[in-house]
Design an enzyme around this catalytic site. Structure first.
Site, PDB file in Angstrom:
ATOM      1  N   CYS A   2       0.855  -1.182   0.000  1.00 53.75           N
ATOM      2  CA  CYS A   2       0.000   0.000   0.000  1.00 53.75           C
ATOM      3  C   CYS A   2       0.897   1.241   0.000  1.00 53.75           C
ATOM      4  CB  CYS A   2      -0.947   0.111   1.181  1.00 53.75           C
ATOM      5  SG  CYS A   2      -2.110  -1.241   1.306  1.00 53.75           S
ATOM      6  N   ARG A  27       3.713  -0.310  -4.956  1.00 54.85           N
ATOM      7  CA  ARG A  27       3.454  -0.883  -3.633  1.00 54.85           C
ATOM      8  C   ARG A  27       2.114  -1.617  -3.549  1.00 54.85           C
ATOM      9  NH1 ARG A  27       6.812   1.271   0.153  1.00 54.85           N
ATOM     10  NH2 ARG A  27       5.401   0.632   1.800  1.00 54.85           N
ATOM     11  N   GLY A 100      -0.337  -1.317   6.319  1.00 54.03           N
ATOM     12  CA  GLY A 100       0.047  -2.213   7.412  1.00 54.03           C
ATOM     13  C   GLY A 100      -1.121  -3.100   7.789  1.00 54.03           C
TER      14      GLY A 100
END
Ligand code: G6P
Length: 611
Positions: A2, A27, A100
């Site tokens: 991300c 990402r 995360g």
């Protein structure tokens, strides 16, 4: 994984954010979204790539000088509009983006649900913003404190940015275990997962540390630790040029990065080798020179392509420095109970410097008293800041998701380390070192020559582009090259490919060989040449199609293989640096011919910041 971008200042936020999201798309690219404030808090989000989001918002009001954006790689909840970030609180006054995993989101969600919170997505992230809202409502704390208190209650990894309709001049950012960089301008601040969205506006950056919370307003920035103590940030100057982030006339970043290798290998060696004197100098690990003389063992930890580089490193270090080496997947190492002592050196290899498993392996080895070196590409990333010492690969930003120039730079650094340790431990003579370093110095030109085979490789790609399986075989340090060749092909073309030590073929893979099966051999002239020739014959006897990477001028393999690709003659130690090049090009051309998105292959992300 991300990517996150934030902006507060005097310019229109949206163009900065969307450009930043394109830079961070490596990402994750399954959905994207933005939040902007201009009279009201707005959220736009969409499943798909950043360009899909752009199309989706093109007729909407995108005003506002404060905002944030997110490009997602799904963990909790399938890629969809509703699972895209930003997520909002129940009262719609707060929005959040997150990179995360909140590991205890389940229990928090249950508690909040019982209190009447209604969730609109399947994500862990939405739970966090509801928690902030709940703390605000329950305790009457202001937003800053509510965010800080909420963060003390979550377990897991995060880089987050929060916006509020009630405080439209404030961005709150925090990190623990996921990267975050703050760009410091005049009357403006930038936030991003790495420096690439920031570099065109300012070169002054702060790398937020774990457990820090940053409060950004146009005129000031305050950073506190999660325990509420004020921190004094260090402002770094970026060594990154904008052109490094562009395709520079190539069709894809991957191709550009393949062609950059003569330069990236040269940059990696610059100032570190002195061929005429037979000397290797590695400033980053200099203060550990004495330690290197007394280590018992080296353990290399890494993931993916970096793990393959580690396997090449094992051959080189054992051969020249005569220290036993073990190479471990970081993800396995961290969950074993490994036997590690203070006399062990752990080398963590990571292009991004952010891989969660590699980080965890480092922490474990540190706890057990080992010395840790990092071999990383991204300057200032988490791993180089956690290790005791290290050597940067200096390959420049690698944007294509499939790693190419970072791999050869990692192999180069490990080669330098092998010679450096050998030099310190006296396991190599000065005259031999002069010979090796002179040859190593010529590798960038030899890579340049290896790149010239591209037209021939295209013909081979045309012939095998519709294959469904492919085997890659090599021996010695060409075995990890075979693994890397197979990984490149499967990552970007979705052809099933496996790398094997050539001699192991007889213990299984040989059963797969028929007249449909391409088998790529690394058959350069080295100590196992004759043995590999026997393996080629075994494949030919079963009607397999042989593509062989051979040393320039080879005639023997040419006589038996269906296709050969020549690479220049070099010492056995440096073959991996050359033999990798045609395999990268083969994977690239096959993937392009199959119509695949080579820079952003499905399901992959370049930086894996979750387990
Ligand atoms: C991901 C990337 C790979 C990379 C691996 C390890 O899987 O797609 O290209 O080799 O992570 O990443 P690192 O940044 O630690 O080298």
């Amino acid at each position: 994984m991300c990517g996150i971008v934030g902006y507060i200042g005097f310019r229109d936020a949206y163009p900065i954010i969307i450009k930043g999201l394109h830079r961070l798309e490596y990402r994750g690219y399954d959905s994207a979204g933005v939040s902007l404030f201009d009279k009201e808090l707005k959220v736009y989000k969409k499943a798909g790539k950043v360009s899909d989001l752009e199309n989706f918002v093109k007729d909407t009001d995108l005003g506002g000088t404060i905002g944030m954006g997110h490009t997602r790689w799904a963990t909790h909840g399938a890629p969809s509009d509703r699972n895209s970030h930003p997520h909002s609180s129940g009262n719609r006054k707060l929005t959040i983006i997150h990179n995360g995993i909140i590991e205890n989101y389940g229990i928090i969600k249950e508690t909040l649900s019982n209190k009447g919170h209604i969730f609109k997505s399947d994500t862990d992230t939405e739970v966090l913003i509801h928690l902030v809202e709940d703390i605000q409502e329950e305790t009457g704390l202001d937003l800053r404190e509510s965010v800080r208190v909420a963060l003390t209650k979550v377990v897991g990894a995060y880089a987050i940015v929060i916006m509020s309709a009630d405080e439209p001049d404030l961005l709150i950012a925090a990190r623990k275990g996921s990267p975050m960089v703050i760009g410091v301008g005049k009357g403006e601040y930038f936030i991003a997962s790495d420096a690439t969205p920031i570099v065109e506006y300012t070169k002054n950056v702060i790398y937020l540390n774990d457990n820090e919370v940053a409060y950004l307003r146009r005129e000031d920035l305050l950073i506190k630790n999660i325990d509420n103590t004020v921190q004094t940030p260090y402002i770094h100057e970026l060594d990154l040029q904008l052109e490094m982030l562009e395709k520079g006339g190539f069709d894809h970043f991957m191709l550009k990065e393949i062609y950059e290798q003569p330069r990236s290998i040269r940059d990696c060696m610059r100032g570190r080798i002195y061929p005429q004197e037979g000397k290797v100098q590695l400033g980053g690990i200099k203060e550990y020179t004495e330690k290197l003389k007394n280590i018992d063992r080296i353990i290399i930890v890494a993931c993916g392509t970096s793990w393959h580089a580690g396997l090449v490193g094992e051959y080189l270090i054992e051969e020249y420095a005569r220290v036993p080496v073990e190479v471990e997947y970081a993800s396995e190492f961290r969950y074993r109970n490994p036997i590690i002592s203070e006399k062990d050196l752990v080398i963590a290899i990571s292009q991004s410097g952010e891989t969660a498993d590699t980080m965890a392996a480092i922490e474990l080895a540190k706890e057990k008293g080992a010395t840790i070196f990092g071999v990383c590409n991204v300057v200032g990333a988490s791993i180089p800041r956690t290790t005791h010492a290290g050597v940067y690969t200096h390959a420049g930003p690698e944007i294509g998701v499939a790693s190419t120039k970072a791999f050869t730079a990692q192999v180069t650094v490990l080669t330098l380390m092998a010679f450096y340790i050998a030099q310190q431990r006296g396991t190599i003579t000065q005259s031999k070192l002069i010979e090796y370093l002179t040859e190593l110095d010529s590798i960038p030109e030899l890579v340049e020559r290896a790149l010239k085979s591209t037209d021939h490789i295209k013909e081979i790609a045309e012939r095998f582009k519709d294959s469904t399986n492919c085997l890659f075989l090599g021996r010695g340090s060409s075995f990890p090259v075979a693994l890397e060749g197979a990984l490149k092909l499967k990552e970007i073309s979705y052809i099933h490919a496996e790398g094997y030590p050539a001699a192991e073929m007889k213990h299984g893979p040989i059963a797969l060989i028929d007249d449909d099966m391409p088998v790529v051999f690394i058959a350069t002239k080295d100590s196992s040449y004759e043995k590999v020739i026997s393996n080629i014959q075994e494949v030919k006897a079963r009607k397999g199609h042989v593509i062989a990477i051979v040393t320039e001028g080879d005639t023997e393999v040419k006589g038996m293989a269906d296709f050969v690709i020549e690479i220049p003659q070099t010492d056995q130690a440096f073959v991996p640096l050359l033999a990798t090049i045609p395999l990268q090009l083969l994977a690239y051309h096959i993937a392009v011919m199959r119509g695949c998105n080579v820079d952003q292959p499905r399901n992959l992300a370049k930086s894996v910041t979750v387990e």
